[in-house]
Design an enzyme around this catalytic site. Structure first.
Site, PDB file in Angstrom:
ATOM      1  N   HIS A  77     -20.041  15.078  24.614  1.00 47.12           N
ATOM      2  CA  HIS A  77     -19.685  13.690  24.279  1.00 47.12           C
ATOM      3  C   HIS A  77     -20.929  12.827  24.265  1.00 47.12           C
ATOM      4  O   HIS A  77     -21.851  13.002  25.065  1.00 47.12           O
ATOM      5  CB  HIS A  77     -18.600  13.145  25.210  1.00 47.12           C
ATOM      6  N   ASP A 190     -25.146  11.841  31.892  1.00 46.27           N
ATOM      7  CA  ASP A 190     -23.763  12.173  31.500  1.00 46.27           C
ATOM      8  C   ASP A 190     -23.415  11.316  30.277  1.00 46.27           C
ATOM      9  O   ASP A 190     -23.105  10.158  30.434  1.00 46.27           O
ATOM     10  CB  ASP A 190     -22.824  11.900  32.676  1.00 46.27           C
ATOM     11  N   GLU A 220     -15.050  10.132  25.178  1.00 44.85           N
ATOM     12  CA  GLU A 220     -14.681  11.055  26.259  1.00 44.85           C
ATOM     13  C   GLU A 220     -14.428  10.295  27.539  1.00 44.85           C
ATOM     14  O   GLU A 220     -13.508  10.599  28.298  1.00 44.85           O
ATOM     15  CB  GLU A 220     -15.789  12.095  26.459  1.00 44.85           C
ATOM     16  N   GLU A 221     -15.257   9.283  27.783  1.00 45.90           N
ATOM     17  CA  GLU A 221     -15.204   8.570  29.063  1.00 45.90           C
ATOM     18  C   GLU A 221     -13.923   7.739  29.238  1.00 45.90           C
ATOM     19  O   GLU A 221     -13.642   7.269  30.321  1.00 45.90           O
ATOM     20  CB  GLU A 221     -16.432   7.654  29.230  1.00 45.90           C
ATOM     21  N   ASP A 243     -21.147  19.546  29.079  1.00 50.32           N
ATOM     22  CA  ASP A 243     -21.100  18.228  29.719  1.00 50.32           C
ATOM     23  C   ASP A 243     -21.804  18.335  31.069  1.00 50.32           C
ATOM     24  O   ASP A 243     -22.192  19.417  31.490  1.00 50.32           O
ATOM     25  CB  ASP A 243     -19.633  17.796  29.899  1.00 50.32           C
ATOM     26  N   HIS A 330     -22.198   8.846  36.971  1.00 47.16           N
ATOM     27  CA  HIS A 330     -21.606   7.542  36.632  1.00 47.16           C
ATOM     28  C   HIS A 330     -22.309   6.364  37.308  1.00 47.16           C
ATOM     29  O   HIS A 330     -21.846   5.239  37.195  1.00 47.16           O
ATOM     30  CB  HIS A 330     -20.098   7.500  36.888  1.00 47.16           C
TER      31      HIS A 330
HETATM   32 ZN   LIG Z   1     -19.348  13.416  30.870  1.00 51.61          ZN
END
Ligand SMILES: [Zn+2]
Length: 358
Positions: A77, A190, A220-221, A243, A330
């Site tokens: 992603h 990420d 994706e998130e 990922d 994140h």
């Molecule tokens: Zn990810």
């Protein structure tokens, strides 16, 4: 392609979920010299096609579809987390909501920027005992609402504006006395790291036995919304998600995962969204062993990946995963190893060049 420079380039692109244009354009540009075909679907997924190499014994040129070669979809992603403006205070401070899984405690005092280059910092209401997003604001330095509204509109999205840097000097001896390519700190490892791994794999590919679709997915998130239409459109029999995965190598980690930064490409067994096909997991491990690619096992009892959507496509897809271990996922300062990204790339390419018998 230089791994760190490519990661840095992709990290400089603005690309929160639903607004991936800048990342997509940059990836398409980097992939173009190695691709047979590049297209974008209606969702915004970027699909980079590399056809199967003609079989040496083929008496004629194969069709553009590679003479019925099996179809393999890779998915990384390209979207990132963001903070979307919902209200502009009289004072010029911006209230916002989360795009994706943004944790309030991770963004206190975080520098942010909007697509138009307007920068700001994240502040908290004074009475906030513990950080909560609805008690936080973005301060762009505007003196009042009127000035703020000239710079930013409701619905605009801010992203982390932290730098992408090498942490350890390249060539410095690692724990095992071997040259360590170093670790990098950056926002959005990420999953720009997964995007880089796919680009490096595309560059490495010589004789794929699959018709390969390297898909760079959107959204994706916010719940893996891009991968499903991409899988429908490319109709693969085999799928590999690339990922980031959470690590189990910090003092406070609670063994929800198994991967370590610097431990090699992490071959996915499961995350909370997908249980990989055992044949795929076994094949990836066997290939990594044969090609001497450093690898480890990725069991994650948390999180989710695009692998779930590929796995469930049509009447089911042989799906596996190759993950890049990432610390502080994140947060605005994620950490991963350059060598792990390269190991992941080598494994993706090696899989695409290996016939499987399932
Ligand atoms: Zn990810």
């Amino acid at each position: 392609m230089d791994t760190f420079e490519t990661l840095k380039t992709l990290n400089s692109c603005f690309g929160p979920s639903g607004c991936e244009d800048e990342v997509r354009e940059k990836i398409a540009e980097l992939a173009a010299p190695f691709a047979d075909e590049i297209r974008t679907d209606t969702m915004g997924n970027l699909i980079v096609v590399k056809h199967a190499a003609p079989h040496p014994s083929a008496s004629r040129t194969p069709s553009p579809q590679g003479e019925g070669a099996p179809r393999l979809m890779f998915a990384a992603h390209m979207d990132s987390l963001g903070m979307i403006v919902t209200f502009i205070e009289e004072s010029g401070l911006l209230r916002f909501g989360a795009v994706g899984y943004v944790l309030a405690q991770n963004i206190v005092a975080c520098p942010v920027r909007f697509k138009n280059g307007v920068c700001g910092t994240v502040g908290m209401d004074e009475d906030s005992k513990k950080p909560e997003i609805d008690k936080m604001f973005i301060d762009i330095g505007a003196k009042d609402r009127e000035e703020a509204e000239r710079l930013v509109k409701k619905g605009d999205i801010a992203i982390y504006d932290t730098p992408c840097r090498m942490l350890a000097a390249p060539g410095k001896a690692g724990a095992k006395g071997k040259a360590d390519k170093g670790r990098v700190v950056s926002p959005y490892i990420d999953n720009r790291a997964g995007c880089v791994a796919q680009l490096l794999a595309l560059e490495k590919l010589r004789k794929p036995v699959f018709d390969c679709s390297f898909v760079f997915t959107v959204q994706e998130e916010v719940g893996r919304r891009g991968a499903k239409p991409a899988a429908f459109g490319t109709d693969p029999q085999y799928g590999i998600v690339c990922d980031c995965t959470l690590t189990d190598d910090l003092p406070w980690t609670k063994h929800v995962g198994t991967s370590k930064v610097g431990g090699g490409a992490s071959i996915k067994v499961m995350d909370k969204s997908v249980i990989c096909h055992p044949e795929m997991t076994a094949a990836l491990k066997a290939i990594a062993e044969k090609k001497k690619i450093p690898f480890q096992t990725d069991v994650l009892t948390w999180g989710g990946t695009d692998g779930s959507e590929i796995r469930k496509n049509a009447s089911g897809v042989f799906t596996g995963g190759v993950s890049v271990p990432c610390r502080y996922v994140h947060t605005p300062q994620e950490v991963c190893s350059i060598a792990d990204i390269e190991a992941a790339a080598s494994l993706l390419a090696a899989f695409a060049e290996t016939k499987v018998n399932f």
